[in-house]
Design a protein around this motif. Structure first.
Motif, mmCIF file in Angstrom:
data_model
loop_
_atom_site.group_PDB
_atom_site.id
_atom_site.type_symbol
_atom_site.label_atom_id
_atom_site.label_comp_id
_atom_site.label_asym_id
_atom_site.label_seq_id
_atom_site.Cartn_x
_atom_site.Cartn_y
_atom_site.Cartn_z
ATOM 1 N N GLU A 1 -13.844 24.547 34.221
ATOM 2 C CA GLU A 1 -14.559 23.865 35.311
ATOM 3 C C GLU A 1 -15.816 24.632 35.726
ATOM 4 O O GLU A 1 -16.829 24.026 36.079
ATOM 5 C CB GLU A 1 -13.637 23.700 36.516
ATOM 6 N N GLU A 2 -15.722 25.970 35.712
ATOM 7 C CA GLU A 2 -16.878 26.779 36.125
ATOM 8 C C GLU A 2 -17.920 26.924 35.022
ATOM 9 O O GLU A 2 -19.098 27.118 35.313
ATOM 10 C CB GLU A 2 -16.401 28.171 36.564
ATOM 11 N N VAL B 1 -16.782 25.050 46.154
ATOM 12 C CA VAL B 1 -16.681 26.517 46.097
ATOM 13 C C VAL B 1 -15.390 26.986 46.769
ATOM 14 O O VAL B 1 -14.712 27.895 46.276
ATOM 15 C CB VAL B 1 -17.907 27.173 46.766
ATOM 16 N N PHE C 1 -12.448 26.488 44.456
ATOM 17 C CA PHE C 1 -12.409 27.575 43.469
ATOM 18 C C PHE C 1 -11.858 28.858 44.087
ATOM 19 O O PHE C 1 -11.042 29.556 43.480
ATOM 20 C CB PHE C 1 -13.809 27.858 42.915
ATOM 21 N N TYR D 1 -8.525 30.878 42.891
ATOM 22 C CA TYR D 1 -8.616 32.262 42.408
ATOM 23 C C TYR D 1 -7.688 33.183 43.191
ATOM 24 O O TYR D 1 -7.144 34.147 42.631
ATOM 25 C CB TYR D 1 -10.058 32.768 42.503
ATOM 26 N N ARG E 1 -14.745 38.096 40.950
ATOM 27 C CA ARG E 1 -15.144 36.679 41.101
ATOM 28 C C ARG E 1 -14.844 36.178 42.514
ATOM 29 O O ARG E 1 -15.615 35.375 43.072
ATOM 30 C CB ARG E 1 -14.410 35.826 40.067
ATOM 31 N N LEU F 1 -17.590 34.532 45.023
ATOM 32 C CA LEU F 1 -17.425 33.229 45.682
ATOM 33 C C LEU F 1 -17.524 33.362 47.199
ATOM 34 O O LEU F 1 -18.068 32.483 47.874
ATOM 35 C CB LEU F 1 -16.077 32.607 45.285
ATOM 36 N N MET G 1 -24.702 27.176 41.882
ATOM 37 C CA MET G 1 -23.938 28.427 41.967
ATOM 38 C C MET G 1 -24.804 29.588 41.503
ATOM 39 O O MET G 1 -25.598 29.459 40.564
ATOM 40 C CB MET G 1 -22.698 28.339 41.081
ATOM 41 N N SER H 1 -23.019 34.745 37.766
ATOM 42 C CA SER H 1 -21.847 35.611 37.949
ATOM 43 C C SER H 1 -21.868 36.763 36.953
ATOM 44 O O SER H 1 -22.275 36.618 35.803
ATOM 45 C CB SER H 1 -20.569 34.800 37.760
ATOM 46 N N LEU I 1 -17.690 36.261 35.130
ATOM 47 C CA LEU I 1 -17.163 35.106 34.387
ATOM 48 C C LEU I 1 -17.098 35.377 32.888
ATOM 49 O O LEU I 1 -16.139 34.988 32.222
ATOM 50 C CB LEU I 1 -18.015 33.870 34.660
#
Length: 818
Positions: free
Chosen positions: A23-24, A43, A46, A50, A83, A87, A379, A382, A385
């Motif tokens: 998805e990310e 967000v 997510f 997580y 992560r 976020l 977004m 990162s 990721l």
């Protein structure tokens, strides 16, 4: 639970992680989201997912026995934590608030508020237990030495003559005898009164018997009705059965098995470390010679191929570019030569041109960023990721399909160690082989191409000269000739290095905010609960300080400011951070540093020693109590001698020197931020956390848990709901003060006959001044003037779009003029 169960939990966590990664990181890039609320919901979803993965992996890592699996899980854990922090940073930047309310997300995912609690990994302290023990012993020894040296001499007793001594003893003895005589006289008078009473009549005896029967029968019936009511409440599920309040045998057995698994974990780890040493020695003795010879043969073949293809011997790759590792890549000799030639051209280019190109690129990137912001919300990039994707792939390719039917005891696997150590040994050997082959190549060039050999040497010298450049100035070490122990002793003697209290973050009690999203839908900004404060502290302070990998890659937070009224637990949170991460505590409060290390040179020396020891004993926390005093608008007359603004200029300079690899955090606490200059305060502290007075749910939990902690019994006669209602405005510190005055040792002994009631707490509570609403509103108004508060107000009133519109118009006018 068995090891099979933990392996299944690990697989389930990776299944959810793979879904999240798809998805990310979709195949096609997502379109920018224009609606801020929809973007935040995505967000937040997510973020909650997580957290669930983090909770699962933390329990698996804590209780799994296999040492090689634990290393894989540790790498994934660090990635998930990083992560999470990314976020959180994303939500702060998009919602312009440090606190976020996700009751609607929990409802959609069918989760409890407890599932949103961020666990603190045990390995933060357990994996560096030896270092922490050594630090504690060193600090305790230094503290003992300081206490012995600072212990005041006993006061000299005045000499007393025998006559005076006898007189004082006689006075005390006569007073004691008088008290005893008075007590005996009172008892004799009471006895005489009893004997003087007349004998009772038969009618009086019957009335007395009836009275006793009435009281006794009432007592028995009330007891029966109470038992019946309790049974009914237990049957309806409104109360807990007393049998379940005591830990059952299954729970005791589970705790014992957990302790056994931890012992087994240590044994397996020790065996793993021993086998690593044995395998390394075996590989060096058996395979190192063959490996180095094979590498040399391959490099020689490459020399000959390049000679045949290009007509001359190649230049050997530098160590910075990877050395002979470039040769073993799947490329032709011509491609390698072209790459080396391109690098030489890039190095020979002038530096100012590179700077101009960077500026132009920066301008283009800014323009692109503005266009993307105009298009919608995206977004942020990162740093974790890609690592998560790699670790997830290794699990799917290797560990998921691995047959472990023969490895019932979950011991380490020797073949895996050999594969890892071969790579390490190959890298070590490559450095030695590169040095030998460089010399051999130079000899070949001298023997075959004498003219080209001289040029190559000159070119090499030029390259070395061009690459050297200007070196950055290193910081001067003012205490290079001193040991760490001597520096620590000096800081302890000056009161700048202190021992943290044993406080867990879970001891900071507070309830979840259940109506945060609903209130924000009606444009009402809710006050955060103490549970939200606990979550923010664990995200901003504990998780980055606990892991070096996370601290280096995650968004860097150097300084945090805790603001709130007295008694909300600011200092307790600082000690909890130190205890959960094993951090060393330094105190640079204005009142603590007053009169110490006088002069500019003394101030520089103090800060240098503190930050040097903080880096050597990292993780470290530097506490600054009453942080507003450092940035006073106007220093009060009574504090001018203390010079509270002494650290105002130098401390921000040292703060800039903190880098990603330095796990050092500055935490300031203040109860009166209005008296400080807000601009300089916000420059110093990147994160400002407002801690409010507790709400009704938090007060209910606080009264219940604190009374139990002080050996009090919470019965039905103690109306906690009313107590929580009338204590609105009081902080946890006030509650502790009241409970200590009521629940004394004598009162604890009286509890079986006389249980505690809410009325007992009202009188001492009324003597304390609460946090009035005016004070809380003043803190709210001050927070609204901070950079994040201003952004929040602009976003709420819709001024952001209005502010952006004229800027775009100005840019268009400028373009027209050009």
């Amino acid at each position: 639970m068995s090891q099979r169960t933990y392996n299944k939990m690990w697989a389930d966590a990776h299944l959810e992680l793979s879904r999240l990664l798809t998805e990310e990181l979709p195949a096609e890039p997502l379109h920018p989201e224009k609606d801020r609320v929809v973007f935040f919901q995505r967000v937040a979803m997510f973020y909650v997912r997580y957290i669930q993965i983090f909770r699962q992996l933390e329990t698996v890592y804590d209780l799994l026995v296999h040492p090689q699996k634990r290393r894989v899980i540790r790498a994934i854990l660090d990635g998930v934590i990083g992560r999470l922090l990314e976020l959180k940073n994303e939500m702060v930047e998009k919602e312009f608030s440090e606190y976020h309310y996700m009751d609607d997300v929990l409802h959609d995912l069918k989760l409890r508020p407890a599932d949103l609690e961020i666990p603190i990994p045990c390995y933060f302290v357990t994996e560096c237990s030896r270092e922490l023990k050594e630090r504690k012993t060193m600090l305790t020894e230094i503290l003992k030495m300081v206490q012995v040296s600072e212990r005041p001499q006993p006061p000299l007793l005045k000499k007393m003559s025998p006559e005076v001594a006898i007189k004082t003893i006689q006075v005390a003895e006569r007073a004691r005898q008088g008290r005893l005589r008075a007590k005996l006289n009172e008892e004799s008078r009471n006895m005489n009164r009893m004997y003087r009473t007349k004998e009772p009549e038969p009618a009086d005896i019957e009335l007395a018997a009836l009275c006793i029967q009435k009281v006794w029968r009432g007592h028995v019936e009330r007891k029966k009705t109470k038992i019946a009511r309790d049974e009914e409440m237990i049957f309806l599920g409104m109360a807990m059965d007393p049998r379940h309040q005591v830990p059952c045998p299954a729970e005791i057995k589970a705790q014992a098995s957990e302790s056994c698994t931890r012992i087994k974990q240590q044994e397996h780890e020790e065996d793993f470390q021993k086998s690593i040493l044995a395998v390394r020695k075996q590989l060096r003795d058996v395979e190192s010679h063959d490996m180095s010879e094979k590498m040399k043969d391959q490099i020689r073949e490459w020399f000959i191929e390049c000679r045949d293809a290009t007509g001359s011997f190649p230049d050997y790759p530098n160590d910075e570019d990877g050395g002979s590792a470039l040769i073993f890549a799947e490329k032709n000799p011509q491609q390698l030569m072209e790459e080396i030639a391109e690098k030489e051209k890039e190095d020979s280019n002038n530096r100012p041109k590179v700077k101009e190109e960077k500026r132009e690129k920066g301008k283009k990137e800014k323009g692109k960023a503005e266009e993307e912001e105009e298009a919608g919300l995206k977004m942020l990039p990162s740093a974790f990721l890609s690592d998560l994707e790699v670790e997830n792939k290794t699990f799917v390719d290797f560990w998921q399909t691995r047959d472990e039917s023969t490895n019932f005891n979950q011991r380490h696997e020797v073949e895996l160690i050999k594969e890892e150590k071969r790579k390490v040994m190959e890298a070590e050997l490559r450095v030695q082989v590169d040095e030998q082959m460089r010399q051999e190549l130079a000899e070949w060039k001298l023997a075959v191409d004498k003219d080209k050999g001289g040029k190559t040497k000159a070119n090499a010298k030029k390259k070395k000269g061009s690459k050297s450049g200007k070196r950055k100035k290193k910081e001067k070490d003012l205490t290079a000739d001193r040991t760490l122990e001597s520096l620590c002793q000096e800081l302890v003697e000056q009161g700048l290095l202190k021992k943290a209290n044993n406080v867990h973050l879970q001891d900071y009690l507070g309830d979840f905010s259940y109506l945060g999203t609903t209130l924000r839908q009606y444009d009402i900004e809710p006050m955060p609960s103490l549970s939200d404060v606990r979550q923010v502290i664990s995200l901003y302070a504990i998780l980055p300080l606990g892991s070096q990998v996370v601290h280096e890659k995650a968004p860097l937070i150097k300084a945090i400011l805790l603001t709130g009224p007295t008694g909300v637990g600011k200092k307790m949170l600082v000690h909890a951070i130190c205890h959960e991460t094993g951090a060393t505590l330094f105190d640079l409060s204005p009142l603590n540093t007053a009169g110490k290390y006088p002069g500019k040179s003394g101030l520089a020396m103090m800060l240098h020693i503190v930050f040097k020891v903080a880096r050597l004993l990292q993780p470290s926390v530097i506490l600054i109590e009453d942080a507003e005093k450092m940035f006073y608008k106007k220093v009060p007359k009574e504090e001018k001698e203390l010079d509270p603004k002494r650290l105002k200029k130098d401390l921000p300079k040292f703060l800039k020197l903190i880098k990603g690899e330095d796990r050092v955090l500055i935490i300031g606490t203040t109860r009166d931020p209005q008296s400080s200059d807000i601009k300089s305060l916000c420059k110093m502290y990147s994160k400002i956390i407002l801690i409010p007075r507790p709400d009704y749910g938090s007060r209910y939990i606080l009264w219940k848990q604190l009374i139990k902690k002080h050996s009090g019994e919470v019965t039905k006669s103690l109306d906690l709901s009313s107590l929580a209602k009338i204590s609105d405005g009081y902080t946890p510190g006030h509650m502790v003060q009241v409970i200590q005055s009521v629940v004394t040792k004598r009162r604890v002994l009286q509890q079986p006959n006389k249980p505690l009631t809410a009325a007992e707490f009202v009188a001492p509570l009324a003597k304390i001044d609460p946090v009035f609403q005016e004070e809380e509103e003043a803190l709210k108004n001050w927070y609204a003037k901070t950079p994040l508060g201003k952004k929040r107000i602009k976003a709420a009133t819709g001024r952001e779009e209005e502010d952006e519109a004229p800027v775009k118009g100005k840019d268009k006018k400028k373009k027209g003029k050009k």
